[in-house]
Write an enzyme that holds these catalytic residues in place. Structure first.
Site, mmCIF file in Angstrom:
data_model
loop_
_atom_site.group_PDB
_atom_site.id
_atom_site.type_symbol
_atom_site.label_atom_id
_atom_site.label_comp_id
_atom_site.label_asym_id
_atom_site.label_seq_id
_atom_site.Cartn_x
_atom_site.Cartn_y
_atom_site.Cartn_z
ATOM 1 N N CYS A 1 0.815 -1.266 -0.196
ATOM 2 C CA CYS A 1 -0.137 -0.059 0.044
ATOM 3 C C CYS A 1 0.858 1.369 0.041
ATOM 4 O O CYS A 1 0.342 2.298 -0.185
ATOM 5 C CB CYS A 1 -0.917 0.123 1.179
ATOM 6 N N ASN B 1 -10.186 -0.515 0.785
ATOM 7 C CA ASN B 1 -8.763 -0.476 0.655
ATOM 8 C C ASN B 1 -8.402 -0.849 -0.779
ATOM 9 O O ASN B 1 -8.407 -1.920 -1.057
ATOM 10 C CB ASN B 1 -8.003 -1.170 1.998
ATOM 11 N N HIS C 1 -3.369 7.046 3.466
ATOM 12 C CA HIS C 1 -3.638 5.330 3.103
ATOM 13 C C HIS C 1 -5.119 4.953 3.670
ATOM 14 O O HIS C 1 -5.303 5.332 4.768
ATOM 15 C CB HIS C 1 -2.655 4.555 3.147
HETATM 16 N N1 ACO Z 1 -17.528 -9.523 10.090
HETATM 17 C C1 ACO Z 1 -17.726 -9.806 11.433
HETATM 18 N N2 ACO Z 1 -16.616 -10.132 12.286
HETATM 19 C C2 ACO Z 1 -15.508 -10.083 11.852
HETATM 20 C C3 ACO Z 1 -14.956 -9.978 10.499
HETATM 21 C C4 ACO Z 1 -16.232 -9.562 9.542
HETATM 22 N N3 ACO Z 1 -16.065 -9.266 8.236
HETATM 23 N N4 ACO Z 1 -13.796 -9.944 10.451
HETATM 24 C C5 ACO Z 1 -13.346 -10.513 11.442
HETATM 25 N N5 ACO Z 1 -14.514 -10.592 12.482
HETATM 26 C C6 ACO Z 1 -14.078 -11.016 13.857
HETATM 27 C C7 ACO Z 1 -13.120 -11.898 14.165
HETATM 28 O O1 ACO Z 1 -13.268 -13.172 13.809
HETATM 29 C C8 ACO Z 1 -12.862 -11.486 15.643
HETATM 30 O O2 ACO Z 1 -13.974 -12.428 16.412
HETATM 31 P P1 ACO Z 1 -13.507 -13.105 17.780
HETATM 32 O O3 ACO Z 1 -13.258 -11.906 18.787
HETATM 33 O O4 ACO Z 1 -14.594 -13.950 17.965
HETATM 34 O O5 ACO Z 1 -11.943 -13.792 17.502
HETATM 35 C C9 ACO Z 1 -13.328 -9.960 15.845
HETATM 36 O O6 ACO Z 1 -14.053 -9.870 14.837
HETATM 37 C C10 ACO Z 1 -12.321 -8.989 16.239
HETATM 38 O O7 ACO Z 1 -11.352 -9.417 14.882
HETATM 39 P P2 ACO Z 1 -10.128 -8.655 15.001
HETATM 40 O O8 ACO Z 1 -8.992 -8.856 13.756
HETATM 41 O O9 ACO Z 1 -9.447 -8.057 16.218
HETATM 42 O O10 ACO Z 1 -10.697 -6.996 14.468
HETATM 43 P P3 ACO Z 1 -10.163 -5.454 14.443
HETATM 44 O O11 ACO Z 1 -10.917 -4.566 15.185
HETATM 45 O O12 ACO Z 1 -8.499 -5.522 14.294
HETATM 46 O O13 ACO Z 1 -10.492 -5.109 12.923
HETATM 47 C C11 ACO Z 1 -9.241 -5.178 10.628
HETATM 48 C C12 ACO Z 1 -9.836 -5.913 11.793
HETATM 49 C C13 ACO Z 1 -10.325 -4.305 10.109
HETATM 50 C C14 ACO Z 1 -8.802 -6.151 9.429
HETATM 51 C C15 ACO Z 1 -8.217 -4.238 11.196
HETATM 52 O O14 ACO Z 1 -7.376 -4.882 12.190
HETATM 53 C C16 ACO Z 1 -7.489 -3.552 10.319
HETATM 54 O O15 ACO Z 1 -7.842 -2.852 9.614
HETATM 55 N N6 ACO Z 1 -6.268 -3.927 10.172
HETATM 56 C C17 ACO Z 1 -5.161 -2.982 9.454
HETATM 57 C C18 ACO Z 1 -5.293 -3.548 8.029
HETATM 58 C C19 ACO Z 1 -4.003 -2.854 7.079
HETATM 59 O O16 ACO Z 1 -3.641 -1.512 7.533
HETATM 60 N N7 ACO Z 1 -3.395 -3.472 6.305
HETATM 61 C C20 ACO Z 1 -2.352 -2.904 5.589
HETATM 62 C C21 ACO Z 1 -2.442 -2.487 4.338
HETATM 63 S S1 ACO Z 1 -3.190 -3.424 3.102
HETATM 64 C C22 ACO Z 1 -1.944 -3.773 2.011
HETATM 65 O O17 ACO Z 1 -0.662 -3.401 1.960
HETATM 66 C C23 ACO Z 1 -2.373 -5.089 0.897
#
Ligand code: ACO
Length: 330
Positions: free
Chosen positions: A115, A287, A257
């Site tokens: 990204c 994203n 980003h």
């Molecule tokens: N719908 C419902 N529940 C979900 C979903 C979904 N789509 N996805 C995950 N959950 C659940 C998980 O299973 C978890 O359940 P559990 O507590 O029972 O285990 C719960 O939601 C919390 O999951 P987390 O992964 O802790 O959620 P988080 O608040 O961290 O959000 C997210 C996830 C949105 C992916 C976030 O971590 C994020 O944005 N991370 C950074 C992404 C990023 O910056 N990537 C780099 C750039 S991308 C690139 O370079 C290509």
């Protein structure tokens, strides 16, 4: 050694027409509109059809771009495409675009920095122009991540969309206010396995096994990446401001980003920037990796928010890990 000043001549974007909403995703995996909105800020995203590739989407953005700048297509003498979803592993999407544009031989290459790709590409193009190796660089961030998405994995499939952003960097004229003031890029490879695609490279070439196991799709440990992204994007903003003797108060616009609204908010807070100075379109496009920044930039220029002379900070984090920032006067 020459040291020309470099500026953005213009910036444009292109997205496919097809919209995939949170409601659509609710029918595909165990998720909810409420979860996606509150955890990410996303509402809908665009997806390409099966016949569209990175160069096709880029080409549309480039066609729009040439309608807004004084520079002619024939005067482009460098093409850099930042992407992790190119048309093919080789030849580069940059070379494919060179052919589509009917350009004579000029340097053209792709760049893989997740990204942060657009920030890396701007950094390199700026250096080429500064030292006189190029006059007019076409810099593209394009991503069709929906082509490498595991549509059964709710952790990732709700996050990504397709899009392209294109910019031309050129020499600034004497006395002109517009200029790219500084760029900063960095990387730390020890976190590579938190965000990667297992198969399709020389480590694990395509076989019936890799296809059956869905290994040609993106894997991400979002939670671990979240914390790193908040820190790295904040650091990238602070680093470039400090070394130019500036603070958030000197910035008219932050273009971060667009991976997660909570990461964007944290970055703005770190440099004490009020929300109205942050360009956000994550709700519309999700994203789009290396395309998020040029797309958001293009929208804000098109609708008149960003004007010539405004001080703009670009800031990104991505796979690798990579991170970086660009400080510019538009
Ligand atoms: N719908 C419902 N529940 C979900 C979903 C979904 N789509 N996805 C995950 N959950 C659940 C998980 O299973 C978890 O359940 P559990 O507590 O029972 O285990 C719960 O939601 C919390 O999951 P987390 O992964 O802790 O959620 P988080 O608040 O961290 O959000 C997210 C996830 C949105 C992916 C976030 O971590 C994020 O944005 N991370 C950074 C992404 C990023 O910056 N990537 C780099 C750039 S991308 C690139 O370079 C290509």
């Amino acid at each position: 050694m020459n040291n020309y000043k470099v500026k953005f001549a213009g910036v444009s974007m292109s997205v496919p027409d097809k919209v995939l909403t949170n409601a659509d995703l609710e029918k595909m995996v165990d998720t909810s509109d409420e979860w996606i909105r509150t955890r990410t800020g996303m509402v809908e995203r665009r997806i390409t059809d099966e016949n569209t590739a990175a160069s096709d989407l880029s080409y549309k953005a480039i066609e729009k771009l040439f309608k807004t700048v004084d520079i002619k297509q024939k005067d482009i003498d460098l093409i850099i495409v930042a992407t992790i979803s190119p048309d093919h592993l080789f030849p580069s999407t940059a070379c494919i675009l060179q052919k589509k544009l009917g350009l004579p031989p000029v340097p053209a290459f792709d760049l893989s920095a997740g990204c942060t790709g657009f920030i890396y590409a701007v950094t390199i193009a700026k250096r080429f122009i500064e030292c006189g190796m190029s006059k007019n660089a076409l810099v593209i961030g394009v991503e069709l991540l929906t082509k490498i998405t595991d549509w059964t994995d709710r952790n990732t499939c709700v996050l990504f969309g397709d899009g392209a952003g294109a910019a031309i960097l050129t020499k600034a004229k004497k006395g002109e206010i517009s200029e790219i003031v500084d760029t900063y890029i960095n990387a730390d490879g020890k976190y590579g396995d938190l965000l990667y695609m297992p198969a399709g490279g020389s480590r694990m070439p395509a076989t019936t096994y890799t296809v059956k196991k869905n290994l040609h799709t993106l894997r991400m440990e979002g939670n671990k990446i979240f914390k790193a992204a908040v820190k790295a994007m904040g650091d990238a903003a602070v680093t470039i401001l400090q070394r130019n003797g500036l603070t958030g108060e000197d910035i008219d616009w932050l273009i971060p980003h667009q991976a997660n609204l909570r990461i964007i908010d944290a970055t703005a807070r770190r440099i004490k920037l009020p929300p109205q100075k942050v360009i956000i379109n994550i709700e519309k496009y999700g994203n789009t990796s290396s395309a998020t920044i040029p797309m958001a930039f293009a929208e804000a220029v098109e609708d008149g928010r960003i004007r010539r002379g405004d001080m703009v900070l670009l800031d990104a984090f991505g796979a690798g890990f990579t991170w970086g920032s660009v400080l510019l006067r538009y």
